[in-house]
Design a protein around this motif. Sequence first.
Motif, short mmCIF file in Angstrom:
data_model
loop_
_atom_site.label_atom_id
_atom_site.label_comp_id
_atom_site.label_asym_id
_atom_site.label_seq_id
_atom_site.Cartn_x
_atom_site.Cartn_y
_atom_site.Cartn_z
N ASP A 4 0.76 -1.17 -0.14
CA ASP A 4 0.12 -0.17 0.05
C ASP A 4 0.93 1.33 -0.05
O ASP A 4 0.46 2.45 0.57
CB ASP A 4 -1.01 0.04 1.08
CG ASP A 4 -2.24 -0.87 0.82
OD1 ASP A 4 -2.27 -1.43 -0.17
OD2 ASP A 4 -2.85 -1.34 2.07
N HIS A 32 -13.50 -0.36 -3.40
CA HIS A 32 -14.11 -0.63 -1.91
C HIS A 32 -12.75 -0.96 -0.96
O HIS A 32 -13.08 -0.93 0.24
CB HIS A 32 -14.87 -1.80 -2.02
CG HIS A 32 -14.32 -3.11 -2.59
ND1 HIS A 32 -13.45 -3.93 -1.80
CD2 HIS A 32 -14.24 -3.74 -3.74
CE1 HIS A 32 -13.20 -5.09 -2.34
NE2 HIS A 32 -13.57 -4.95 -3.75
N ASP A 33 -11.72 -1.20 -1.57
CA ASP A 33 -10.50 -1.54 -0.71
C ASP A 33 -9.70 -0.59 -0.31
O ASP A 33 -8.57 -0.85 0.36
CB ASP A 33 -10.01 -2.79 -1.22
CG ASP A 33 -9.39 -2.72 -2.58
OD1 ASP A 33 -9.52 -1.65 -3.14
OD2 ASP A 33 -8.36 -3.63 -3.26
N PHE A 34 -10.03 0.61 -1.04
CA PHE A 34 -8.87 1.69 -0.76
C PHE A 34 -8.65 2.07 0.87
O PHE A 34 -9.67 2.41 1.65
CB PHE A 34 -9.46 3.03 -1.25
CG PHE A 34 -8.40 3.95 -1.67
CD1 PHE A 34 -7.42 3.74 -2.67
CD2 PHE A 34 -8.06 5.13 -0.71
CE1 PHE A 34 -6.56 4.87 -3.04
CE2 PHE A 34 -6.91 6.16 -0.95
CZ PHE A 34 -6.34 5.65 -2.47
N PRO A 35 -7.40 2.11 1.30
CA PRO A 35 -6.98 2.19 2.59
C PRO A 35 -7.15 3.43 3.24
O PRO A 35 -6.68 4.34 2.58
CB PRO A 35 -5.76 1.57 2.86
CG PRO A 35 -4.92 1.87 1.70
CD PRO A 35 -6.14 1.55 0.53
N GLU A 58 -12.15 -3.07 -7.48
CA GLU A 58 -10.93 -3.04 -6.44
C GLU A 58 -9.96 -1.80 -6.94
O GLU A 58 -9.96 -1.33 -8.00
CB GLU A 58 -10.13 -4.20 -6.62
CG GLU A 58 -10.83 -5.41 -6.27
CD GLU A 58 -9.65 -6.73 -6.45
OE1 GLU A 58 -9.05 -7.10 -5.54
OE2 GLU A 58 -9.64 -6.99 -7.43
N SER A 59 -9.46 -1.04 -5.79
CA SER A 59 -8.45 -0.15 -6.32
C SER A 59 -7.46 -0.43 -7.12
O SER A 59 -7.01 -1.47 -7.27
CB SER A 59 -8.11 0.45 -4.84
OG SER A 59 -8.97 0.98 -3.85
N ARG A 119 -4.15 -1.04 -8.12
CA ARG A 119 -2.73 -1.63 -7.35
C ARG A 119 -1.87 -2.08 -8.26
O ARG A 119 -2.18 -2.61 -9.55
CB ARG A 119 -3.12 -3.02 -6.71
CG ARG A 119 -3.92 -2.69 -5.43
CD ARG A 119 -4.64 -3.73 -4.36
NE ARG A 119 -5.40 -3.19 -3.45
CZ ARG A 119 -4.92 -2.95 -2.24
NH1 ARG A 119 -3.72 -2.70 -2.06
NH2 ARG A 119 -5.65 -2.31 -1.25
N THR A 157 -4.61 -4.87 -10.69
CA THR A 157 -5.83 -4.88 -10.87
C THR A 157 -6.04 -3.93 -11.95
O THR A 157 -5.21 -3.19 -12.55
CB THR A 157 -6.71 -4.29 -9.37
OG1 THR A 157 -5.93 -2.59 -9.38
CG2 THR A 157 -6.47 -5.08 -8.36
#
Length: 415
Positions: free
Chosen positions: A37, A70-73, A96-97, A99, A141
């Motif tokens: 990340d 939806h998975d963005f930290p 998904e973000s 990556r 992704t």
Amino acid sequence: MDSASASASAPDEISFLSLGMLVLDELHLPNGQVLRDDIGGSGAWSMLGARIAMGHRDAQKVGSFIVAGHDFPESAIQVVRGLGVTLGIIFDPTRESTRGKLVYHDKAFNSRSSGARYASSFPLFITVLTGHVDKTFEYLTEPLQPTPAQLPRNLLAARAFHMLLPPEAVLAQVPELLSRRQAAGIRESPFIVWEPLPWKCTPENLDAHKEACKLVSVFSPNHLELLGLFGSAKPNSTDGPNDDGAKSQQAVIKKCASELFDGVADGAWQGMLVVRSAEMGCFAKSAAGGGLSNTFRPYHVDQKAVVDATGAGNAFLGALAASLGIVAQKKDSSGQATQQQDMMAAAPVVGDAVLLAEAIVRASVVASFAIEQIGFPNRTLVKGVERWNGDTFVRRYETKADAIFGGVSDSCDFT
């Protein structure tokens, strides 16, 4: 899509916005360490470049726009917010973000082997080899690319934009951006700095790049991308045999740059071509202000200072876009109004060669902070003084720029 835009305290004026992506990188270091990340991508690095150039007092005039999955930290959001910029973010709960996986293969993190290999399983991207590979990158992704249609009004009104796009996307998105601005009552034409996609820089795409150039203020390939557009050969050359020395490479870069610029300008384009050439600096050519055709050496002439050049080109262009707005305001305040064009054409660069040179020098100084470490430079703020890696942008600009870059001249030599 669910969305959350900039805070209510955002300024009325945004000086810069990147339409590049923020990528959550998975870094694989030669010692086996894996960092997850880590913030990267053209959107993140160009935002950082503009932010360094603008300074902390004007931090909110730098915009950052993120299309997140939806998975963005939350940790990544806090890193961006910590820079004090105006943040706009759209969440897509179905995706998904963006990556990526960046693998370093050489323990010497420097630009002597400045090539990179880009790979992806997605149809939009293909594998490209450029130069001596010491690191590889692949998307993990499917990328989420911001578009003008997604921008909230405050970011849509930015004075300058950075884009990393193929030429066909430039031809579609620049008119869309300007049309949306016009519909929103935004009359000023923006500065648009375009960075091409490396794998699109091939001879069969040369004409498409020339057409797209006519819609932007600055076109900035790196030297490998420029040479790729010409098939890595001298265009229309009658010169003698080409050796592999630096002087010969520089001559080829200048020749390709001049031919590209002349092919785009055709007496009408008032934009600027800036070729970024790593340790060789950059070559800039513009018809504005009586003509600029000059070479600028990098801030770090000693390559021992270079740890990792990842993101340096994006940071340079973010700083260049923001600086064009800064020097344009200088010209406005002196009573010389900047030229305006029809809203369906991009703004020209500032019509003053000295101010153009100033913007390039500012961008080169900013890039020096990007290459001194892996990832973002370390930022501290003590008693109102902002430092990056223990030094200030102002000190580097004021004490080093004149001696290293010199003034504007008619010389095109890489020195």
